[in-house]
Write an enzyme that holds these catalytic residues in place. Structure first.
Site, PDB file in Angstrom:
ATOM      1  N   SER A 231       3.254   2.537  -6.383  1.00  0.00           N
ATOM      2  CA  SER A 231       4.232   3.402  -5.713  1.00  0.00           C
ATOM      3  C   SER A 231       4.820   2.814  -4.440  1.00  0.00           C
ATOM      4  CB  SER A 231       3.607   4.771  -5.402  1.00  0.00           C
ATOM      5  OG  SER A 231       3.519   5.543  -6.581  1.00  0.00           O
TER       6      SER A 231
ATOM      7  N   LYS B  34       8.538   2.631  -4.339  1.00  0.00           N
ATOM      8  CA  LYS B  34       9.392   3.719  -3.871  1.00  0.00           C
ATOM      9  C   LYS B  34      10.030   3.388  -2.514  1.00  0.00           C
ATOM     10  CE  LYS B  34       7.015   7.408  -6.419  1.00  0.00           C
ATOM     11  NZ  LYS B  34       5.796   6.864  -7.010  1.00  0.00           N
TER      12      LYS B  34
ATOM     13  N   SER C 221       4.720  11.210  -3.374  1.00  0.00           N
ATOM     14  CA  SER C 221       4.788  10.046  -4.256  1.00  0.00           C
ATOM     15  C   SER C 221       5.099  10.476  -5.682  1.00  0.00           C
ATOM     16  CB  SER C 221       3.483   9.236  -4.215  1.00  0.00           C
ATOM     17  OG  SER C 221       3.703   7.903  -4.661  1.00  0.00           O
TER      18      SER C 221
END
Length: 387
Positions: free
Chosen positions: A53, A56, A113
């Site tokens: 993640s 991101k 997330s």
């Protein structure tokens, strides 16, 4: 004489580095000063790693650039597509066709997330997952992130999605320097979605003195990744930590690295942008068996494990010593223009989500048009909720 002089200088430099570095680390790290870009510590900085993640952060950066270019606005609608709604957890779980403001979507993506929201942002801002991934890779190339490649905006595992600790440091510098107006989003303590409170997975926030960002990530092949930043006395340091064994140990490692950085003066001349590549830069590291084999689903999660009351806790497992400030987010309130990437040549919006409509041979009853729920949740609305 020259050889002995070289040895003397090399020995002195080695001692200085070892004092700063502390005990040997088993995974890639980079610690740097955000203001100067100087690297205070690094290990396996160019080792290929799965970002999870942490991807991101690039999704956010591409979106910030799109906002600056006038392609989209903070109050523009982000529609959940069938594809994005089907992404696995961590997710918000909104149904296909749901609509939210872009700024709320970004906060859910960064704090929770949420994989479904990250995909929705990518598809709306880029036009499709593939098109958005092209933009992610174009930005990576422009920034000099030469060891990085993306195929999706949320970081779900793909062997073709990889990065390095050094490249992530480059990305952090770009975000923090180019878009200071969004920096507070990375230190949000938690979100309020209706009556539900969602804490930040970054366990440094609210617990480590001066912590102000930035992101965590986890998939089994990557282990537990983290980028933690903190500011003290006007000095901001950033620690990139990849491949830890748990959500708690990654927070502890990041905290120790930041402590070492604040305690030591800036040494050496290497910066995030000038550090020369070294080591194996092409072989990815897979921690699947080490991190997830024979472990419970709870241990295969970004959420810190629940420990018994009589077992000593890490300071990063303790409840916050204050009532956390939560930012209210939700659906609705998207009054801005649709992202340009999802408009056809005639200016009409297109998407892969079929919106049910009333039969054309009969008059439509009142209230059968598309609904946007939760319109009260707009922008930053701090709320106090007990943790």
């Amino acid at each position: 004489m020259r050889y002995r002089h070289f040895l003397k200088l090399f020995s002195a430099g080695t001692i200085a580095l070892s004092v700063l570095a502390g005990p040997a680390l088993a995974n890639p790290v980079v610690v740097f000063d955000l203001g100067s870009g100087k690297i205070l510590q690094h290990q396996d900085a160019f080792k290929r790693w799965y970002p999870a993640s942490l991807s991101k952060l690039m999704t956010a950066y591409v979106t910030f650039r799109a906002i600056a270019a006038g392609e989209v606005q903070l109050d523009s609608p982000i529609k959940v597509t069938k594809h994005s709604a089907g992404e696995p957890p961590s997710k918000m779980g909104f149904k296909p066709g749901s609509v939210m403001r872009l700024d709320n979507a970004l906060k859910m993506m960064l704090v929770k997330s949420a994989n479904d929201i990250a995909m929705a942002v990518g598809e709306n801002v880029g036009g499709s997952q593939a098109a958005f991934a092209e933009r992610m890779n174009a930005e990576a190339a422009r920034l000099g992130m030469n060891g990085t490649h993306f195929v999706n905006p949320n970081g779900l595992f793909s062997p073709d999605q990889y990065t390095t600790a050094r490249d992530l440091a480059v990305l952090v510098m770009a975000i923090r320097r180019e878009f200071p107006q969004y920096v507070p989003w990375f230190s949000i303590e938690g979100l309020a979605v209706g009556k539900k409170a969602i804490p930040n997975y970054n366990l440094l926030i609210g617990r480590y003195p001066g912590a102000d960002g930035m992101k965590t990530g986890f998939v089994c092949p990557s282990g537990f990744n983290m980028i933690g930043s903190a500011t003290r006395n006007g000095r901001t340091l950033v620690a990139v930590v990849l491949g830890e064994k748990s959500a708690v140990t990654r927070a502890e490692t990041a905290a120790k690295l930041l402590d070492q950085g604040f305690d030591a003066p800036a040494a050496g001349s290497a910066t995030v942008t000038t550090l020369a590549p070294y080591g194996d830069t092409v072989s990815p590291n897979d921690m699947q068996d080490e991190v997830c084999k024979k472990k419970t689903p709870q241990e295969q999660s970004e959420a810190p494990p629940v420990v018994a009351k009589n077992v000593p806790k890490s300071p990063y497992q303790e409840k916050l010593d204050h009532v956390p400030t939560l930012v209210a987010v939700g659906l609705g309130g998207a009054t801005g223009p649709a992202p340009k990437a999802i408009l056809d040549q005639g200016g009409q919006e297109y998407a892969d989500v079929p919106i049910p409509s009333w039969r054309p041979d009969r008059p439509a009853p009142a209230g059968t048009g598309p609904k946007i729920a939760g319109s009260a949740a707009q922008g930053d609305q701090p709320a106090k909720v007990a943790n």
